[in-house]
Design an enzyme around this catalytic site. Sequence first.
Site, mmCIF file in Angstrom:
data_model
loop_
_atom_site.group_PDB
_atom_site.id
_atom_site.type_symbol
_atom_site.label_atom_id
_atom_site.label_comp_id
_atom_site.label_asym_id
_atom_site.label_seq_id
_atom_site.Cartn_x
_atom_site.Cartn_y
_atom_site.Cartn_z
ATOM 1 C CB CYS A 7 20.672 -8.618 6.625
ATOM 2 S SG CYS A 7 20.504 -10.132 6.709
ATOM 3 N NE ARG A 13 23.954 -7.250 7.203
ATOM 4 C CZ ARG A 13 24.573 -6.617 6.390
ATOM 5 N NH1 ARG A 13 24.702 -5.324 6.719
ATOM 6 N NH2 ARG A 13 24.003 -7.323 4.971
ATOM 7 C CG ASP A 120 26.876 -8.484 5.113
ATOM 8 O OD1 ASP A 120 27.236 -9.256 5.807
ATOM 9 O OD2 ASP A 120 26.806 -9.025 4.235
#
Length: 156
Positions: A7, A13, A120
């Site tokens: 990420c 994440r 996100d």
Amino acid sequence: MHILIVCTGNTCRSPLAEALMRRALAARGAGQVTVGSAGTGAMDGAPASEGSVLVAMEDGLDLTAHRARLLTPELARSADLVLTMSAQHRDRAVALGAGERAWVLGAFAGRDPASAEVPDPFGADLDSYREAYEMLEALTDAAVARVVAGRADEQH
């Protein structure tokens, strides 16, 4: 096989996806598959975000030992499969040497490319982290099923 999950900061994440994927692999007896994570803009050594730690804890996963690391050419080239949260992350992994081994996680898990990216939650409320967690849980489970079935090498 070594899977790398990517990420941006490697604090939200990808640590969640890494922990979820490890659990799913263990549940399927796929101990020969290893999982790591990195971020395209990570600050090496940063801990997992508070929101990620909390939502993981709600489901029995512990992210307190996680430390972020920057995606490097060495990491990108050494992974057998690179799973990213967005097309932008995939493009960065490809540029660093991952080549055709890089996929957006949602696309690898069988989602339509238009809905394959994981939003996100960084800086958002805990419910946003929970939504990301639920999405990651479904995607990592589908990705592990594909890996265990030996279909990881299928083309994009």
